[in-house]
Design a protein around this motif. Structure first.
Motif, PDB file in Angstrom:
ATOM      1  N   PRO A 107       0.830  -1.211   0.000  1.00  0.00           N
ATOM      2  CA  PRO A 107       0.000   0.000   0.000  1.00  0.00           C
ATOM      3  C   PRO A 107       0.866   1.263   0.000  1.00  0.00           C
ATOM      4  O   PRO A 107       1.112   1.869   1.029  1.00  0.00           O
ATOM      5  CB  PRO A 107      -0.823  -0.136   1.286  1.00  0.00           C
ATOM      6  N   LEU A 108       1.328   1.674  -1.175  1.00  0.00           N
ATOM      7  CA  LEU A 108       2.257   2.798  -1.289  1.00  0.00           C
ATOM      8  C   LEU A 108       1.569   4.151  -1.295  1.00  0.00           C
ATOM      9  O   LEU A 108       2.106   5.118  -0.783  1.00  0.00           O
ATOM     10  CB  LEU A 108       3.093   2.655  -2.571  1.00  0.00           C
ATOM     11  N   GLU A 109       0.393   4.251  -1.928  1.00  0.00           N
ATOM     12  CA  GLU A 109      -0.326   5.528  -2.047  1.00  0.00           C
ATOM     13  C   GLU A 109      -1.818   5.305  -1.830  1.00  0.00           C
ATOM     14  O   GLU A 109      -2.382   4.362  -2.381  1.00  0.00           O
ATOM     15  CB  GLU A 109      -0.159   6.110  -3.461  1.00  0.00           C
ATOM     16  N   ASP A 110      -2.441   6.164  -1.061  1.00  0.00           N
ATOM     17  CA  ASP A 110      -3.902   6.215  -0.931  1.00  0.00           C
ATOM     18  C   ASP A 110      -4.531   5.053  -0.162  1.00  0.00           C
ATOM     19  O   ASP A 110      -5.745   5.024  -0.004  1.00  0.00           O
ATOM     20  CB  ASP A 110      -4.594   6.322  -2.293  1.00  0.00           C
ATOM     21  N   HIS A 111      -3.745   4.082   0.266  1.00  0.00           N
ATOM     22  CA  HIS A 111      -4.291   2.910   0.965  1.00  0.00           C
ATOM     23  C   HIS A 111      -3.462   2.620   2.214  1.00  0.00           C
ATOM     24  O   HIS A 111      -2.276   2.916   2.262  1.00  0.00           O
ATOM     25  CB  HIS A 111      -4.270   1.681   0.044  1.00  0.00           C
ATOM     26  N   ASP A 112      -4.135   2.015   3.224  1.00  0.00           N
ATOM     27  CA  ASP A 112      -3.399   1.622   4.428  1.00  0.00           C
ATOM     28  C   ASP A 112      -3.360   0.107   4.618  1.00  0.00           C
ATOM     29  O   ASP A 112      -2.684  -0.378   5.515  1.00  0.00           O
ATOM     30  CB  ASP A 112      -3.949   2.311   5.677  1.00  0.00           C
ATOM     31  N   GLU A 113      -4.085  -0.623   3.768  1.00  0.00           N
ATOM     32  CA  GLU A 113      -4.059  -2.082   3.867  1.00  0.00           C
ATOM     33  C   GLU A 113      -4.456  -2.694   2.530  1.00  0.00           C
ATOM     34  O   GLU A 113      -5.302  -2.164   1.818  1.00  0.00           O
ATOM     35  CB  GLU A 113      -5.031  -2.570   4.948  1.00  0.00           C
ATOM     36  N   LEU A 114      -3.805  -3.807   2.212  1.00  0.00           N
ATOM     37  CA  LEU A 114      -4.174  -4.631   1.067  1.00  0.00           C
ATOM     38  C   LEU A 114      -4.544  -5.994   1.607  1.00  0.00           C
ATOM     39  O   LEU A 114      -3.997  -6.445   2.611  1.00  0.00           O
ATOM     40  CB  LEU A 114      -3.022  -4.779   0.080  1.00  0.00           C
ATOM     41  N   ARG A 115      -5.464  -6.673   0.922  1.00  0.00           N
ATOM     42  CA  ARG A 115      -5.884  -7.988   1.383  1.00  0.00           C
ATOM     43  C   ARG A 115      -6.292  -8.832   0.177  1.00  0.00           C
ATOM     44  O   ARG A 115      -6.981  -8.354  -0.719  1.00  0.00           O
ATOM     45  CB  ARG A 115      -7.067  -7.834   2.330  1.00  0.00           C
TER      46      ARG A 115
END
Length: 146
Positions: free
Chosen positions: A102-110
């Motif tokens: 999550p490099l930009e605009d996000h705080d978590e990936l799933r």
């Protein structure tokens, strides 16, 4: 030209043929969307092809290279309506380079299991993305039946 802002989104899956998992991204901003899940992507720049924009956006936002598959058909020529000013076209994509972060605009990936549609739909999605999620689940189910 319709005047609509054209947005592109990636239905990033573990594999294009018979996908089993979907990568979803949780927004960190703006405040009214923070904490909601979405398809990663972004705006198409003037003069840019939508597919090129999606590859660029996924590299910028997640640090990955992708191979694009088919577009998820929408009910309108401009793509999936997001609001009165923007619409989004969505393509299936498979990671070919890098590990999603999550490099930009996000705080978590799933990664979510496409074999469990109820769990996918239970995520708090950005409201405009729900019809897209339903269409994606139907497309994957139809692909598995073939």
């Amino acid at each position: 030209m319709t005047g609509l802002i054209q947005v592109v989104g990636g239905a990033v899956v573990d594999r294009l043929a018979n996908p089993g998992a979907l990568l979803v991204a949780r927004r960190s901003a703006p405040e009214h969307l923070a904490g909601l899940w979405e398809f990663p992507g972004g705006k198409v720049e003037p003069g840019e092809e939508p597919e090129t924009a999606l590859v660029r956006e996924l590299n910028e936002e997640l640090g990955i290279g992708v191979h694009l598959g088919s577009e998820l058909p929408a009910n309108t020529l401009n793509g999936w309506p997001l609001n009165e000013r923007a619409s989004m076209r969505v393509w299936f994509a498979e990671v070919t380079r890098g590990e999603p972060l999550p490099l930009e605009d996000h705080d978590e990936l799933r990664w979510v299991d496409l074999g469990d549609p109820e769990a996918v739909l239970a995520l708090p999605w950005i409201p405009a993305d729900y019809p897209i999620v339903h269409a994606l689940l139907n497309a994957v189910a139809c692909q598995l039946e073939q």
